[in-house]
Motif scaffolding. Structure first.
Motif, PDB file in Angstrom:
ATOM      1  N   ARG A   1     -13.134  -4.735  25.179  1.00 27.56           N
ATOM      2  CA  ARG A   1     -12.633  -5.505  24.041  1.00 27.56           C
ATOM      3  C   ARG A   1     -12.125  -6.862  24.489  1.00 27.56           C
ATOM      4  O   ARG A   1     -12.422  -7.890  23.875  1.00 27.56           O
ATOM      5  CB  ARG A   1     -11.532  -4.741  23.306  1.00 27.56           C
TER       6      ARG A   1
ATOM      7  N   ASP B   1     -11.369 -11.243  14.088  1.00 32.53           N
ATOM      8  CA  ASP B   1     -11.930 -10.431  13.000  1.00 32.53           C
ATOM      9  C   ASP B   1     -13.354  -9.985  13.318  1.00 32.53           C
ATOM     10  O   ASP B   1     -13.737  -8.837  13.019  1.00 32.53           O
ATOM     11  CB  ASP B   1     -11.925 -11.229  11.695  1.00 32.53           C
TER      12      ASP B   1
ATOM     13  N   ASP C   1     -13.033  -7.239  15.879  1.00 28.48           N
ATOM     14  CA  ASP C   1     -12.550  -6.014  15.235  1.00 28.48           C
ATOM     15  C   ASP C   1     -13.705  -5.288  14.535  1.00 28.48           C
ATOM     16  O   ASP C   1     -13.824  -4.051  14.623  1.00 28.48           O
ATOM     17  CB  ASP C   1     -11.464  -6.349  14.206  1.00 28.48           C
TER      18      ASP C   1
ATOM     19  N   ASP D   1     -16.027  -3.708  17.045  1.00 28.40           N
ATOM     20  CA  ASP D   1     -15.386  -2.535  17.628  1.00 28.40           C
ATOM     21  C   ASP D   1     -15.479  -1.349  16.672  1.00 28.40           C
ATOM     22  O   ASP D   1     -15.920  -0.254  17.040  1.00 28.40           O
ATOM     23  CB  ASP D   1     -13.927  -2.878  17.931  1.00 28.40           C
ATOM     24  N   LYS D   2     -15.081  -1.557  15.398  1.00 25.69           N
ATOM     25  CA  LYS D   2     -15.092  -0.469  14.417  1.00 25.69           C
ATOM     26  C   LYS D   2     -16.519   0.000  14.111  1.00 25.69           C
ATOM     27  O   LYS D   2     -16.726   1.165  13.725  1.00 25.69           O
ATOM     28  CB  LYS D   2     -14.397  -0.919  13.141  1.00 25.69           C
TER      29      LYS D   2
END
Length: 309
Positions: A62, A118, A121, A124-125
């Motif tokens: 990340r 963003d 994120d 990642d999700k």
């Protein structure tokens, strides 16, 4: 005269002949994957994908991704390809542990450098960081090549129609070369009028006929439409009605214009009634088996050689 025997039958008998000779498929080997398109879509982001290989296997992925995209935000343009999305602007629904919904909007075409967190994120999700960290072990270019091959299957529905146009087009070309006829694929009414001096009434100003054939001896035009339906559905009724109306429309010309419908596929066995209505109004309805037997060649032959039908 095979064609003459067919055309002199009543519509119900012609329909019976047609249905009994439908092909089981029109899928040539080229149908399954458009490799040219796959390569083209993959190469759009080839440079970005090579750079993103840097993230494969990283422990602190990340942080590495956040740093990489901050320094090179344009790399984010390749993300939709990695998650098998043709859309470059994504509307996103998120739900928290209380099932509260929030909506977001991320543009992967024009990158907003103020929202790098963003973007990361979302990546990642979406599970992409875990994939890159734990499961990706080859070039991302090769991976996207496989993704694009899978996405290309969505185009097979349209490709079936393109295949029929190609089959009929090649068949018509050979006949026209043999009998010195002129032909044009994707012909418009203005083209036919300007080049052959024949007026074709059209129901739509942008109407393009799959193939048009011109016989100088007779000053006659045949307009050919083609399609293929391997499965049934309500669309078949609409298609039969559309071509019935189109046939009546174009043959209302003051010039010698004849309509030909080349269609095939087992789907027509589920649309007996609308097809029977079409047969009552359209004489020249052929399938691939009939083309193989020479129906279309015979239709053109008498006009081009003898100057009479």
């Amino acid at each position: 005269m095979i064609l003459k025997d067919y055309l002199t039958k009543d519509p119900i008998d012609r329909l019976s002949t047609f249905l009994s000779t439908l092909s089981i498929t029109n899928r040539t080997p080229e149908y399954y994957v458009n490799w040219e398109k796959v390569a083209r879509e993959t190469e759009k982001f080839e440079l970005e994908l090579h750079t993103l290989n840097y993230l494969i296997g990283k422990d602190n992925i990340r942080e590495e991704a956040l740093d990489l995209f901050t320094r090179q935000p344009q790399l984010l343009r390749a993300i939709p390809s990695l998650i098998a999305s043709r859309d470059k602007v994504l509307d996103i629904l998120s739900m928290d542990e209380h099932d509260e919904m929030t909506f977001d909007h991320l543009n992967f075409s024009t990158i907003d450098t103020n929202r790098i967190v963003d973007y990361v994120d979302f990546i990642d999700k979406a599970g992409l960081l875990e994939f890159l960290q734990c499961k990706a072990n080859r070039s991302l270019v090769d991976y996207v090549y496989g993704v694009e091959t899978g996405l290309d299957s969505n185009g097979r529905k349209n490709r079936s129609g393109d295949t029929m146009e190609g089959i009929v087009g090649r068949h018509v070309q050979k006949i026209c070369q043999q009998y010195v006829l002129e032909f044009k694929a994707q012909a418009t009414a203005p083209f036919i009028r300007e080049n052959w001096g024949v007026t074709v009434p059209v129901d739509k100003s942008e109407r393009r006929f799959d193939v048009a054939v011109y016989c100088p001896i007779r000053h006659k035009v045949w307009l050919i439409e083609t399609n293929y339906y391997g499965g049934g559905g309500s669309k078949l009724k609409a298609v039969a009605g559309e071509f019935t109306e189109l046939s009546q429309f174009v043959t209302s010309s003051a010039d010698d214009v004849e309509f030909v419908w080349v269609t095939d596929g087992q789907g027509w066995k589920t649309a007996h009634l609308p097809l029977s209505e079409a047969f009552a109004h359209i004489a020249n309805v052929f399938n691939l088996s009939m083309l193989k037997e020479g129906y279309l060649a015979e239709l053109f032959y008498l006009s081009s050689i003898n100057g009479k039908e």
